[in-house]
Scaffold this active site. Structure first.
Site, PDB file in Angstrom:
ATOM      1  CD  GLN A  76      -6.659   1.679   8.873  1.00 49.70           C
ATOM      2  OE1 GLN A  76      -7.488   0.878   9.304  1.00 49.70           O
ATOM      3  NE2 GLN A  76      -5.363   1.519   9.063  1.00 49.70           N
TER       4      GLN A  76
ATOM      5  N   GLY B  97       0.812  -1.202   0.000  1.00 57.13           N
ATOM      6  CA  GLY B  97       0.000   0.000   0.000  1.00 57.13           C
ATOM      7  C   GLY B  97       0.846   1.253   0.000  1.00 57.13           C
ATOM      8  CB  THR B  98       4.033   2.127   1.697  1.00 54.03           C
ATOM      9  OG1 THR B  98       3.513   2.040   3.020  1.00 54.03           O
ATOM     10  CG2 THR B  98       5.054   3.247   1.638  1.00 54.03           C
TER      11      THR B  98
ATOM     12  CB  CYS C  25       5.735   7.731  26.176  1.00 50.29           C
ATOM     13  SG  CYS C  25       5.616   9.391  26.841  1.00 50.29           S
TER      14      CYS C  25
ATOM     15  CG  HIS D  62      -1.202  -5.160   5.652  1.00 47.63           C
ATOM     16  ND1 HIS D  62      -0.713  -4.324   4.693  1.00 47.63           N
ATOM     17  CD2 HIS D  62      -1.055  -4.500   6.821  1.00 47.63           C
ATOM     18  CE1 HIS D  62      -0.282  -3.214   5.236  1.00 47.63           C
ATOM     19  NE2 HIS D  62      -0.483  -3.288   6.542  1.00 47.63           N
TER      20      HIS D  62
ATOM     21  CB  SER E  27      -2.478  -1.629   2.219  1.00 50.85           C
ATOM     22  OG  SER E  27      -1.440  -2.524   2.511  1.00 50.85           O
TER      23      SER E  27
END
Length: 458
Positions: free
Chosen positions: A177, A69-70, A320, A196, A194
């Site tokens: 998505q 997808g990228t 974090c 996956h 994408s």
């Protein structure tokens, strides 16, 4: 062990597994060859392209398969910008796009183009008016995700696409998505997705370029996939990807209703059972399986590790976590709390029992992490009208924890000047003020880091 990170990668759908195994024996040959094995491989590839086009709502010759997808995003954005270079060198993206789109924008900017980054509401959504306002002579391309990958907020793609169409500007949609839930509405021009994300195998992306869109593939020429995706097609993976897309679409309506109920249960209950928590993202216009919340006075990485020990796999956009040292660009753009962030993204088939156990475990986990970090205790007497809090060298959520401990040490109307050099402080201190009913006066330069001025209102 309940897996609650489907927005990163959904578990392989059973149909995908069956299709992958079946096509390994038939789809290994070169589909460009004319002998029997090549013809069989070509039939599988062509059938997959037709099925993918039906799911997207486009023509088969508008679909190409990419290695991810990228790669579909990078190739699509670069090709569209190159194809319209005579129209101008201006690109529009939203501030909450996936990193693949933002990296493409940065590369375009480095090459001399200009980029407008459209801000979002606190819900994470853009407005069609903001995109229409960003359009100008010389705009070559606009990009907008169909739904956000971190908070699940759906974007007004159809309205933005219409505004772009009227301006003669193509709209590129990152549908990674949402495509498993249904086609993307509106007169968009390019689309990427994408496999996956919907339960297909990793390593398969979709790039759709509508007829009539000026497109110039970048990089060395290749005869495969209309010249838009170089390299030998992974036909077994492509077959499995499209088979799983058709399967999840068949199940989408019933599964969406079920997951909306479960994520709605999480949204409502988390706010009740965990003190000092902010549930983020649009409450209504959102994907069925994603719910995101942030907990004050909690270290995001520690929280994820503790939930993992309890048997729950979740992700975070917190500053974090071990994968990043800065706050999530999505949470930052929304202006919401980033510390102690948890994204729950439920895969199809998630049981209500697993959700109930998560809700039962979560309060104790959050309380335990807060206790380890020394969460706020009852405040001492006031010490004047202003207090300087030195939090230099301390990472989130410690500056906010210490602010919470001392805010009552000044009288109502008094101020606390927080000295901090953690990037997350720019987001988390204003977010804490909004949650706790205090006033964030602003940020001032300091000898080290910045000084964040907070006025006590309550």
């Amino acid at each position: 062990m309940p897996y609650f990170d489907a927005a990163s990668a959904a578990p392989l759908h059973p149909v995908a597994r069956q299709a992958l195994l079946a096509s390994l024996d038939e789809g290994w040959a070169d589909p460009a060859r004319l002998y029997r094995e090549g013809r069989r491989a070509r039939l599988l590839l062509d059938a997959s392209r037709e099925a993918a086009a039906e799911a997207v709502g486009c023509r088969p010759d508008e679909v190409v398969f990419t290695p991810s997808g990228t790669r579909a995003v990078h190739s699509g954005v670069a090709g569209a910008l190159a194809g319209r270079r005579r129209a101008g060198r201006h690109l529009i993206v939203s501030a909450v796009e996936h990193s693949s789109v933002l990296h493409s924008a940065e590369a375009f900017e480095s090459a001399g183009g200009t980029v407008t980054r459209v801000p979002v509401l606190r819900s994470g959504a853009v407005t069609a008016a903001s995109y229409a306002g960003a359009l100008r002579p010389g705009t070559a391309l606009a990009c907008l995700q169909s739904a956000n990958h971190e908070v699940g907020t759906e974007q007004p793609v159809a309205e933005v696409a219409e505004a772009c169409r009227e301006a003669g500007v193509p709209l590129f949609v990152d549908a990674a998505q949402s495509l498993g839930w249904g086609p993307v509405a509106g007169p968009w021009s390019l689309l990427a997705a994408s496999a996956h994300k919907w339960g297909g195998p990793s390593g398969v992306g979709l790039l759709v370029v509508r007829k009539g869109v000026r497109f110039a593939p970048q990089g060395p020429a290749d005869e495969r996939e209309s010249g838009r995706a170089a390299g030998f097609e992974n036909i077994p993976a492509i077959v499995a990807a499209v088979a799983s897309l058709r399967a999840v679409r068949t199940e989408a309506a019933a599964e969406a209703a079920r997951l909306r109920e479960l994520t709605g249960r999480i949204r409502a209950r988390v706010a009740r059972v965990v003190p000092d928590v902010e549930v983020v993202g649009d409450a209504e216009r959102r994907l069925p399986g994603i719910v995101t919340f942030s907990c004050l006075y909690v270290d995001g990485e520690t929280l994820l590790h503790e939930l993992d020990r309890e048997g729950f796999s979740v992700s975070s956009g917190s500053s974090c976590t071990s994968s990043t040292l800065t706050p999530s660009h999505v949470l930052r753009a929304m202006g919401v709390l980033s510390e102690g962030n948890v994204r729950v993204s439920l895969p199809p088939g998630t049981s209500g029992e697993d959700v109930e156990r998560f809700l039962a475990v979560l309060p104790g986990v959050v309380a335990g992490v807060r206790d380890k970090l020394g969460g706020p205790a009852p405040a001492a007497a006031a010490r004047g009208d202003e207090l300087v809090l030195d939090a230099l060298g301390k990472l989130c959520p410690l500056p906010v924890i210490e602010l919470a401990k001392v805010i009552a040490d000044v009288p109502v109307g008094g101020t606390v000047r927080v000295l901090a050099d953690d990037e997350a402080a720019r987001l988390d201190i204003p977010a804490w003020c909004q949650m706790r009913g205090q006033e964030y006066v602003g940020e001032e330069p300091a000898d080290r880091g910045s000084a964040h001025l907070v006025r006590r209102l309550v």
